[in-house]
Design a protein around this motif. Structure first.
Motif, mmCIF file in Angstrom:
data_model
loop_
_atom_site.group_PDB
_atom_site.id
_atom_site.type_symbol
_atom_site.label_atom_id
_atom_site.label_comp_id
_atom_site.label_asym_id
_atom_site.label_seq_id
_atom_site.Cartn_x
_atom_site.Cartn_y
_atom_site.Cartn_z
ATOM 1 N N UNK A 1 66.696 42.146 35.957
ATOM 2 C CA UNK A 1 68.126 42.498 36.171
ATOM 3 C C UNK A 1 67.942 43.530 37.583
ATOM 4 N N UNK A 2 68.820 43.483 38.452
ATOM 5 C CA UNK A 2 68.650 44.291 39.496
ATOM 6 C C UNK A 2 69.122 45.576 39.019
ATOM 7 N N UNK A 3 68.587 46.760 39.959
ATOM 8 C CA UNK A 3 68.875 48.065 39.528
ATOM 9 C C UNK A 3 70.543 48.202 39.575
ATOM 10 N N UNK A 4 71.387 47.480 40.208
ATOM 11 C CA UNK A 4 72.853 47.719 40.147
ATOM 12 C C UNK A 4 73.440 46.809 39.051
ATOM 13 N N UNK A 5 72.508 45.983 38.379
ATOM 14 C CA UNK A 5 72.929 45.133 37.373
ATOM 15 C C UNK A 5 74.097 44.168 37.739
ATOM 16 N N UNK A 6 73.830 43.703 39.015
ATOM 17 C CA UNK A 6 74.973 42.657 39.515
ATOM 18 C C UNK A 6 74.336 41.460 39.591
ATOM 19 N N UNK A 7 73.063 41.131 39.341
ATOM 20 C CA UNK A 7 72.181 39.803 39.750
ATOM 21 C C UNK A 7 70.969 40.009 38.607
ATOM 22 N N UNK A 8 70.750 38.734 37.993
ATOM 23 C CA UNK A 8 69.782 38.786 37.120
ATOM 24 C C UNK A 8 68.632 37.438 37.727
ATOM 25 N N UNK A 9 67.513 37.688 37.386
ATOM 26 C CA UNK A 9 66.689 36.701 37.728
ATOM 27 C C UNK A 9 66.198 36.144 36.497
ATOM 28 N N UNK A 10 66.259 35.025 36.056
ATOM 29 C CA UNK A 10 65.612 34.284 34.876
ATOM 30 C C UNK A 10 64.670 32.989 35.007
ATOM 31 N N UNK A 11 63.686 33.071 34.197
ATOM 32 C CA UNK A 11 62.665 31.872 34.107
ATOM 33 C C UNK A 11 63.268 31.203 33.023
ATOM 34 N N UNK A 12 63.341 29.909 33.066
ATOM 35 C CA UNK A 12 63.933 28.912 32.142
ATOM 36 C C UNK A 12 62.918 28.952 30.988
ATOM 37 N N UNK A 13 63.354 28.584 29.778
ATOM 38 C CA UNK A 13 62.547 28.708 28.585
ATOM 39 C C UNK A 13 61.272 27.952 28.721
ATOM 40 N N UNK A 14 61.303 26.846 29.406
ATOM 41 C CA UNK A 14 60.139 26.097 29.474
ATOM 42 C C UNK A 14 59.004 26.655 30.302
ATOM 43 N N UNK A 15 59.434 27.736 31.294
ATOM 44 C CA UNK A 15 58.686 28.286 32.370
ATOM 45 C C UNK A 15 58.576 27.623 33.433
ATOM 46 N N UNK A 16 59.427 26.590 33.844
ATOM 47 C CA UNK A 16 59.251 25.936 35.029
ATOM 48 C C UNK A 16 59.886 26.226 36.079
ATOM 49 N N UNK A 17 60.917 26.786 35.913
ATOM 50 C CA UNK A 17 61.976 27.169 37.088
ATOM 51 C C UNK A 17 62.402 28.634 37.000
ATOM 52 N N UNK A 18 62.625 29.375 38.223
ATOM 53 C CA UNK A 18 63.101 30.583 38.465
ATOM 54 C C UNK A 18 64.383 30.619 39.113
ATOM 55 N N UNK A 19 65.380 31.264 38.378
ATOM 56 C CA UNK A 19 66.796 31.023 38.922
ATOM 57 C C UNK A 19 67.303 32.673 39.126
ATOM 58 N N UNK A 20 68.158 32.736 40.281
ATOM 59 C CA UNK A 20 68.718 34.010 40.486
ATOM 60 C C UNK A 20 70.375 33.633 40.345
ATOM 61 N N UNK A 21 71.201 34.363 39.428
ATOM 62 C CA UNK A 21 72.325 34.229 39.174
ATOM 63 C C UNK A 21 73.155 35.438 39.059
ATOM 64 N N UNK A 22 74.433 35.371 39.308
ATOM 65 C CA UNK A 22 75.384 36.688 39.550
ATOM 66 C C UNK A 22 75.586 37.149 38.236
ATOM 67 N N UNK A 23 75.810 38.376 38.027
ATOM 68 C CA UNK A 23 76.393 38.866 36.577
ATOM 69 C C UNK A 23 77.717 39.348 36.764
#
Length: 612
Positions: free
Chosen positions: A381-403
């Motif tokens: 999670x970014x330091x300002x807690x506005x975005x999160x980077x997540x790796x999918x449960x299968x380890x295949x994909x990296x996503x960046x989403x807004x919080x």
């Protein structure tokens, strides 16, 4: 009268001496100068290999009249471990010329154990006998007081040439540096952070200074630390930080010691090189001093004021609140995040009092809350807690989403064919870091701003596969877990170098990897911790798993976490009032609030992180 005398009953040619120190008991009193013997306390022998309490003062014994070469060598090596900063007793074992030229304070060689010393056999020197001194190198401390671990398992080796001066044996060729065992080094020296700027962030630069005060030779810890700060950053950190002090700035000539006034203000008199600066630069200089000396003294220092050579104020003193104009601070985290038993990213509000924490997790807001079928494997999670980077449960994909706002899950920014993406990490610049273990795309990757095209990062000297990483909050260092042949994982730190003036999308590199936990045979997990430290989970050779704090230079800090066994992930916040959070295979998510014991907060949870 000596503070503590060292006796030796070792036969010539032996390899280990036996020291006798006067160790004072419960009252904690110390023998000093010609003070009288205390009426209470225990006197007992202490072996060198046991380590010595840092409160014990140790002084060497001068050479005896007509001492033989073996006694001269033994006495000199013992006197080198003295608490006398000028090593006056040790110099008495040298020839007058050698004593005058010897400058052991410019560097320190740290050995894992004591020195071995043996006379050189089969050699007839017309001047006198030679002795060979050897040991296993653990680290060196350079002229800027920076600690550098020994990476090649090297041996220390030098020769002491003895000659006769007025019918007394003396050493003509002393060691080129001060040579200490690890236990003596820890007794005599203490770690402290100097602070330099990287943009508007202050970066901790760890160094070692002598613990003892000697105002006549400027050897009190505060003055040593200030002198080291003025001399500039360590060679390793120098390429990525800057100092506000003009070149040549030093203490005013004749300054022997720095002290505090009744208002906990430290006044620092500078020479002419540091006296003619504009107000903003002057205040940044005072800010560096404030943070540096506060790190040494704790909260005792409230204000720093700089003085001209004539003693007049430069009118740029700063206190802690005033530094906010020059220093960008990492936001205090509002939440702690982890992946729950249903593979969803959740967060908990951090209470002011961690002991009163209610432990009520809530789903991380935004697309992750509504994507019913999306499983999270790891997150950052970014330091300002506005975005999160997540790796999918299968380890295949990296996503960046807004919080902040809801919506559909975006397309992945990066994919791994074999599903071997590591947990990601954000840095203070807003860049996203991740490693891929897929054979075709293996390596370290950076996504500028968390939105751009992934860039492969060159890691100079990398020998192995990166299985974990964490960027420091100051944005200039990267901690890497590296797996080598045989499956063992070791921890390294690298310097993040960014091309100047070429924008955030320009390629960056990681340079000069150095071991960050050389005492550990294997490292399981790690996290950056306050004041530029690392919190490391691992084990020493033949030991059990433990979690302890390490300085970023690879030297060990004494503090360790109680009962920290069975942990495979750990996270610490930049705010020391927040609990350490970890993952235990038996208990799930566990917390260690300051001054408390571990407690389970989320059975079945995993992958704990703080923002960053």
């Amino acid at each position: 009268m000596e503070d503590a005398e060292r006796g030796q009953d070792r036969p010539p040619g032996g390899t280990k001496g036996t020291r006798t120190l006067l160790v004072l008991g419960a009252a904690g009193a110390l023998l000093t100068g010609c003070a009288s013997m205390p009426t209470r306390g225990e006197i007992r022998p202490v072996e060198a290999s046991q380590g010595v309490d840092s409160q014990v003062r140790v002084f060497g014994v001068p050479p005896a009249d007509k001492a033989n070469p073996a006694d001269i060598v033994e006495g000199f090596l013992e006197a080198m471990t003295s608490d006398d900063p000028q090593l006056e007793t040790a110099r008495k074992y040298l020839t007058p010329e050698a004593a005058e030229k010897w400058k052991p304070g410019s560097a320190v060689t740290v050995l894992s154990a004591g020195l071995d010393r043996l006379p050189v056999q089969g050699e007839k020197d017309p001047d006198g006998p030679r002795w060979k001194i050897t040991g296993k190198k653990l680290a060196t401390v350079d002229e800027r007081s920076a600690y550098q671990p020994e990476t090649g398992g090297g041996r220390y080796e030098e020769y002491l040439q003895l000659v006769q001066v007025n019918k007394q044996w003396r050493i003509a060729t002393p060691p080129s540096s001060l040579v200490l065992s690890e236990s003596d080094f820890q007794r005599i020296y203490k770690p402290v952070n100097k602070y330099y700027f990287a943009g508007n962030s202050l970066v901790a630069d760890p160094v070692y200074v002598r613990q003892r005060s000697d105002p006549e030779s400027r050897m009190d810890p505060t003055t040593q630390t200030v002198q080291s700060l003025l001399a500039g950053p360590s060679k390793w950190l120098g390429p990525v930080v800057s100092t506000s002090f003009p070149t040549g700035t030093g203490l005013r000539e004749g300054t022997k010691s720095l002290s505090y006034d009744g208002q906990n203000t430290l006044r620092v008199p500078l020479n002419g090189n540091g006296a003619n600066v504009a107000q903003p630069q002057c205040q940044k200089m005072a800010t560096q001093l404030l943070y540096t000396v506060r790190d040494l003294t704790g909260s005792r220092l409230d204000r720093v004021e700089l003085l001209r050579p004539d003693g007049k104020s430069l009118l740029c003193g700063v206190n802690q609140p005033a530094t906010t104009a020059f220093v960008s601070r990492t936001p205090v985290p509002e939440h702690q995040y982890y992946v729950d038993k249903d593979s969803k990213l959740v967060r908990m509000v951090l209470s002011v009092n961690a002991e009163e924490q209610q432990d009520k997790p809530e789903p991380a807001p935004g697309p992750l809350a509504t994507a019913a079928d999306f499983k999270v494997g790891s997150a950052a999670v970014t330091y300002d807690e506005k975005r999160a980077a997540v790796v999918s449960g299968d380890g295949h994909g990296l996503y960046v989403v807004t919080l902040a706002t809801a919506g559909p899950m975006p397309q992945p920014l990066m994919t791994s064919k074999s599903g071997k993406l590591t947990p990601p990490s954000w840095d203070a610049h807003g860049d996203l870091w991740i490693a891929d273990l897929d054979p075709q795309t293996q390596g370290l990757w950076r996504i500028p701003g968390g939105t751009g095209t992934p860039q492969k990062v060159d890691v100079a000297g990398l020998d192995g596969k990166i299985t974990g990483l964490k960027a420091s909050s100051d944005g200039v260092r990267l901690a890497l877990l590296v797996e080598k042949e045989g499956g063992r994982k070791n921890l390294y730190t690298g310097r993040i170098e960014r091309p100047e003036g070429k924008g955030d999308s320009s390629p960056v590199s990681v340079r000069e990897l150095r071991p960050a936990a050389p005492q550990m045979a294997e490292v399981t997990a790690m996290s950056w911790a306050p004041r530029g430290r690392l919190l490391v989970v691992g084990r020493e050779s033949g030991g059990v798993d433990q979690a302890r704090y390490m300085l970023a230079d690879g030297s060990m800090v004494a503090a360790s976490l109680p009962g920290a066994t069975g942990l495979s992930a750990i996270a610490a916040a930049e705010d020391e009032s927040k609990p350490v959070v970890a993952y235990s295979g038996e208990d799930g998510i566990v917390w260690l609030p300051p001054g408390a014991q571990w407690r389970t907060v989320a059975a079945g949870g995993k992958a704990p992180v703080y923002p960053g």
